[in-house]
Design a protein around this motif. Structure first.
Motif, PDB file in Angstrom:
ATOM      1  N   LEU A 235      -5.515   2.980  11.288  1.00  0.00           N
ATOM      2  CA  LEU A 235      -4.158   3.527  10.291  1.00  0.00           C
ATOM      3  C   LEU A 235      -3.061   3.185  10.980  1.00  0.00           C
ATOM      4  O   LEU A 235      -2.756   2.886  12.198  1.00  0.00           O
ATOM      5  CB  LEU A 235      -4.516   4.729  10.213  1.00  0.00           C
ATOM      6  N   VAL A 236      -2.066   2.856  10.274  1.00  0.00           N
ATOM      7  CA  VAL A 236      -0.599   2.776  10.546  1.00  0.00           C
ATOM      8  C   VAL A 236       0.347   3.818   9.869  1.00  0.00           C
ATOM      9  O   VAL A 236       0.013   3.852   8.673  1.00  0.00           O
ATOM     10  CB  VAL A 236      -0.104   1.398  10.443  1.00  0.00           C
ATOM     11  N   ALA A 237       1.568   4.279  10.359  1.00  0.00           N
ATOM     12  CA  ALA A 237       2.175   5.235   9.514  1.00  0.00           C
ATOM     13  C   ALA A 237       3.379   4.314   8.953  1.00  0.00           C
ATOM     14  O   ALA A 237       4.088   3.746   9.603  1.00  0.00           O
ATOM     15  CB  ALA A 237       2.792   6.372  10.179  1.00  0.00           C
ATOM     16  N   VAL A 238       3.456   4.516   7.681  1.00  0.00           N
ATOM     17  CA  VAL A 238       4.567   3.584   7.112  1.00  0.00           C
ATOM     18  C   VAL A 238       5.627   4.800   6.408  1.00  0.00           C
ATOM     19  O   VAL A 238       5.308   5.807   5.642  1.00  0.00           O
ATOM     20  CB  VAL A 238       4.201   2.953   5.892  1.00  0.00           C
ATOM     21  N   THR A 239       6.761   4.640   6.724  1.00  0.00           N
ATOM     22  CA  THR A 239       7.972   5.604   6.380  1.00  0.00           C
ATOM     23  C   THR A 239       8.903   4.672   5.488  1.00  0.00           C
ATOM     24  O   THR A 239       9.293   3.631   5.544  1.00  0.00           O
ATOM     25  CB  THR A 239       8.559   5.941   7.516  1.00  0.00           C
ATOM     26  N   VAL A 240       9.220   5.256   4.052  1.00  0.00           N
ATOM     27  CA  VAL A 240       9.726   4.633   3.090  1.00  0.00           C
ATOM     28  C   VAL A 240      11.083   5.525   2.891  1.00  0.00           C
ATOM     29  O   VAL A 240      10.803   6.877   2.748  1.00  0.00           O
ATOM     30  CB  VAL A 240       8.872   4.428   1.685  1.00  0.00           C
TER      31      VAL A 240
ATOM     32  N   ASP B  87       0.275   7.370   5.499  1.00  0.00           N
ATOM     33  CA  ASP B  87      -0.705   6.369   6.336  1.00  0.00           C
ATOM     34  C   ASP B  87      -1.376   5.478   5.600  1.00  0.00           C
ATOM     35  O   ASP B  87      -2.013   5.692   4.475  1.00  0.00           O
ATOM     36  CB  ASP B  87      -1.781   7.480   7.128  1.00  0.00           C
ATOM     37  N   VAL B  88      -1.587   4.181   6.175  1.00  0.00           N
ATOM     38  CA  VAL B  88      -2.005   2.979   5.388  1.00  0.00           C
ATOM     39  C   VAL B  88      -3.161   2.554   6.343  1.00  0.00           C
ATOM     40  O   VAL B  88      -3.128   2.546   7.523  1.00  0.00           O
ATOM     41  CB  VAL B  88      -0.928   1.944   5.075  1.00  0.00           C
ATOM     42  N   GLN B  89      -4.469   2.337   5.517  1.00  0.00           N
ATOM     43  CA  GLN B  89      -5.548   1.597   6.350  1.00  0.00           C
ATOM     44  C   GLN B  89      -5.347   0.107   6.509  1.00  0.00           C
ATOM     45  O   GLN B  89      -5.228  -0.408   5.334  1.00  0.00           O
ATOM     46  CB  GLN B  89      -6.840   2.311   5.786  1.00  0.00           C
ATOM     47  N   TRP B  90      -5.547  -0.489   7.516  1.00  0.00           N
ATOM     48  CA  TRP B  90      -5.390  -1.824   7.612  1.00  0.00           C
ATOM     49  C   TRP B  90      -6.914  -2.179   7.204  1.00  0.00           C
ATOM     50  O   TRP B  90      -7.766  -1.478   7.520  1.00  0.00           O
ATOM     51  CB  TRP B  90      -5.329  -2.263   9.283  1.00  0.00           C
TER      52      TRP B  90
ATOM     53  N   ARG C 152       0.768  -1.195  -0.010  1.00  0.00           N
ATOM     54  CA  ARG C 152       0.066   0.103   0.042  1.00  0.00           C
ATOM     55  C   ARG C 152       0.887   1.226  -0.017  1.00  0.00           C
ATOM     56  O   ARG C 152       0.710   2.174  -0.730  1.00  0.00           O
ATOM     57  CB  ARG C 152      -1.035   0.016   1.199  1.00  0.00           C
ATOM     58  N   ALA C 153       1.864   1.195   0.906  1.00  0.00           N
ATOM     59  CA  ALA C 153       2.617   2.505   0.872  1.00  0.00           C
ATOM     60  C   ALA C 153       3.482   2.820  -0.294  1.00  0.00           C
ATOM     61  O   ALA C 153       3.732   3.852  -0.560  1.00  0.00           O
ATOM     62  CB  ALA C 153       3.602   2.198   2.345  1.00  0.00           C
ATOM     63  N   ILE C 154       4.212   1.502  -0.751  1.00  0.00           N
ATOM     64  CA  ILE C 154       4.880   1.859  -1.914  1.00  0.00           C
ATOM     65  C   ILE C 154       4.463   2.405  -3.065  1.00  0.00           C
ATOM     66  O   ILE C 154       4.985   2.992  -3.944  1.00  0.00           O
ATOM     67  CB  ILE C 154       5.803   0.450  -2.165  1.00  0.00           C
ATOM     68  N   SER C 155       3.262   1.867  -3.282  1.00  0.00           N
ATOM     69  CA  SER C 155       2.282   2.524  -4.573  1.00  0.00           C
ATOM     70  C   SER C 155       2.275   3.869  -4.412  1.00  0.00           C
ATOM     71  O   SER C 155       1.809   4.531  -5.274  1.00  0.00           O
ATOM     72  CB  SER C 155       1.071   1.512  -4.410  1.00  0.00           C
ATOM     73  N   LEU C 156       1.906   4.530  -3.330  1.00  0.00           N
ATOM     74  CA  LEU C 156       1.803   5.835  -3.057  1.00  0.00           C
ATOM     75  C   LEU C 156       3.179   6.508  -3.256  1.00  0.00           C
ATOM     76  O   LEU C 156       3.313   7.795  -3.665  1.00  0.00           O
ATOM     77  CB  LEU C 156       1.132   6.107  -1.796  1.00  0.00           C
TER      78      LEU C 156
END
Length: 626
Positions: A234-239, A221-224, A188-192
């Motif tokens: 939601l969970v915060a994902v840092t790339v 932020d990614v929604q479970w 989810r995060a990488i696609s953004l």
């Protein structure tokens, strides 16, 4: 549905010993993962398809390593992130997919120019997009029988964990449920995030064909999915690129979102950008205007603003004591909910000034975003002509054209957020159209992602009748609802019946053919008086409903309860939605879909019900009778 899938999976496993997630030779199988729920398998396939559509292999090669951090270390087994380093493979030939490593050191050991090098006793998690023609017939039947989402035209994801032995043999195992949960958030995060990488022309040898990117770090932020949420939606994902960028874990009570050690002006948080523009606030008690520098705030929630300590004391006694806890919870999520992907200024405290900065003030559909045309009834703004005029003369590539999507699929296009939609329509992130499209795309998201019965009707090519309550500005945004028809992608039809006192008398009873698959009927009046004369709906929706504000909602809620039809309500802030939840429960309606952030909320933000408390158009939603 969950029970049906479990039974179907069990029968299939007994018959074939295989299932979704099984590669040609790995022997791994999602069905055999301990504790996995069938809906989560569908969520994995959906997120894998969303990532595939963004085409990361167009620019990324194995040498481009990413670091990823999901929530806090304490959220994961052993207080350690399972696979915090990622690489994409197949961009210059071979199987498309990505590999996840337990450390950057492992990733560098196994990174070759085109493929992953075998290193003994190093474990990696693989997600490979398998071509349908290479899959076992039994697996293809299984995937189609439970309607798992296809990635691209003919690919499906395969999940497994691989390890090379000392004898150079490859061993495979199933990923654990926790590892799959980690992969879900990564996809989810990488696609953004990956499209935001900027090429660095001054790095690397000039003859190299490998693209070099500028250092990068971003938090989204990614929604479970509902079946995997553990207290927080939601969970915060840092790339980061390259991996190893410095992280700082916040230790205050305001959340655990990872942050960068240092941030440039262009990467300041949403809150800082807005607060730098807006200096005036109103006292929550006496409503006196006051400069931000001279204001006081509630020391507990930091949301309510006051002109004096006396007003603060009085407000606590008469109102704030009961709501302070809710405001505090909302303020703790402010950074988590900020949408950082857009590059336009997001303040609406001065809407005319904001629209003027974009060159669209008093033009097209934007005339309803300020009060300059408040004298003109809803739905009766003068219309000049084509789509270009409707979008306020934005440049040709800055708004979605009234045209179908170029794909060969014959099913509705499923979307999970704004970045995916902008990428699909090839829109720049500087385009403000999300502020208007928040309404039709929220509606489409409810129809295709939240309401199972409506989605099934559309997949069968049938018509869904939807009652849309309380339209106002939407009556002048009708051309934008044509996008719903394009997203349906040749499947099903939607009849939208808009009912509300805001519908002008001379438009009441009219029908508009917005597109070949979407038509809108307009009815003036309150819902409880008009509902018995309307076609029976499959779904009821009220956007930015303000349930606790309007007394007329009482009769409408009684009607919704008597009909027993699934209904979804959105409001600007989590606080407003929480108040709406109380009103719905008081009316005897069962809350079956909890309060959750709307992925298609407007990125433009205002302030309320307190001066420091951010709210978005269509910001949060909840459902009843679903």
């Amino acid at each position: 549905m969950d029970v049906h899938l479990k039974n179907l999976f069990s029968r299939f496993e007994e018959q074939f010993g295989s299932g979704p997630g099984l590669g040609p030779g790995s022997g791994a199988c999602l069905m055999k993962v301990d504790g996995i729920a069938p809906p989560f398998i569908k969520s994995l396939y959906k997120s894998a398809a969303a990532l595939y559509r963004t085409d990361p292999w167009r620019r990324l090669r194995p040498g481009h390593l990413f670091g990823v951090r999901i929530g806090k270390d304490s959220d994961w087994y052993g207080r350690k992130q399972p696979f915090p380093c990622i690489q994409f493979i197949g961009g210059d030939g071979g199987d498309l997919g990505f590999h996840m490593f337990r450390s950057e050191i492992d990733a560098k050991k196994m990174t070759g120019s085109r493929e992953t090098i075998r290193v003994p006793n190093v474990e990696l998690l693989r997600v490979t997009y398998e071509v349908e023609s290479m899959m076992f017939p039994s697996n293809k039947r299984m995937i189609k029988s439970v309607s798992l989402e296809v990635s691209g035209e003919n690919r499906f994801p395969v999940f497994d964990v691989a390890r090379c032995t000392e004898s150079d043999e490859i061993q495979f195992r199933n990923a654990t449920l926790e590892e799959l949960r980690f992969v879900y958030a990564v996809m989810r995060a990488i696609s953004l995030v990956h499209p935001l990488l900027q090429q660095d022309f001054d790095t690397g040898p000039k003859w190299s064909r490998l693209i070099y990117f500028q250092p990068f770090i971003e938090t989204v932020d990614v929604q479970w999915p509902a079946e995997m949420a553990r207290g927080n939606d939601l969970v915060a994902v840092t790339v980061s690129h390259p991996p190893g960028q410095g992280y700082e874990e916040k230790h205050s009570s305001r959340g655990s979102t990872p942050r960068k050690h240092s941030e440039s002006r262009t990467e300041e948080t949403f809150s800082e950008e807005v607060n730098s523009i807006i200096s005036l606030r109103r006292c929550s008690m006496c409503e006196k205007e006051i400069e931000q520098e001279q204001s006081l705030c509630c020391g507990r929630c930091l949301a309510a603003i006051y002109c004096t300590s006396l007003c603060r004391q009085q407000h606590w006694k008469v109102a704030h004591e009961d709501t302070c806890g809710l405001y505090k919870a909302m303020m703790e999520r402010e950074e988590e909910l900020a949408m950082k992907i857009f590059t336009f200024d997001c303040s609406v405290e001065q809407p005319c000034k904001w629209l003027e900065s974009l060159g669209i003030h008093r033009k097209g559909v934007w005339r309803r975003k300020c009060r300059c045309y408040s004298h003109c009834p809803y739905g009766l703004l003068p219309v000049k002509g084509g789509l270009w005029d409707s979008w306020g003369s934005l440049d040709d590539g800055e708004y979605p054209h009234d045209s179908p999507f170029n794909n060969n699929l014959s099913s509705p296009i499923l979307l999970s957020g704004w970045f995916e939609y902008y990428n699909l329509r090839s829109l720049p992130l500087s385009s403000p159209v999300a502020d208007i499209l928040s309404h039709p795309l929220t509606l489409y998201y409810i129809l295709t992602a939240l309401s199972v019965s409506s989605k099934n009707l559309l997949l069968k090519g049938k018509e869904v009748i939807l009652h849309y309550l309380g339209p106002e500005g939407e009556l002048d945004w009708m051309p934008t609802f044509a996008e719903i028809g394009h997203l349906l992608n040749g499947v099903g039809n939607i009849q939208i019946v808009m009912v509300g006192p805001g519908v002008p008398t001379n438009l009441s009873g009219t029908t508009s053919g917005i597109s070949s698959r979407v038509r809108v009927n307009l009815i003036q009046g309150v819902y409880q008086e008009e509902a018995t004369y309307l076609p029976t709906p499959h779904l009821i929706v009220a956007l930015n409903c303000g349930l606790e504000t309007y007394s007329s909602w009482g009769g409408a809620l009684d009607m919704i309860k008597s009909l027993g039809i699934p209904a979804f309500f959105t409001d600007q802030s989590e606080i407003s939605c929480s108040n709406a939840k109380q009103v719905l429960r008081a009316a005897g309606l069962y809350i079956s879909y909890p309060i959750t952030p709307n992925p298609f909320r407007s990125p433009v933000r205002n302030y309320g019900p307190c001066n420091n408390l951010p709210s978005y158009s269509n910001g949060f939603m909840l459902g009843v009778n679903t």
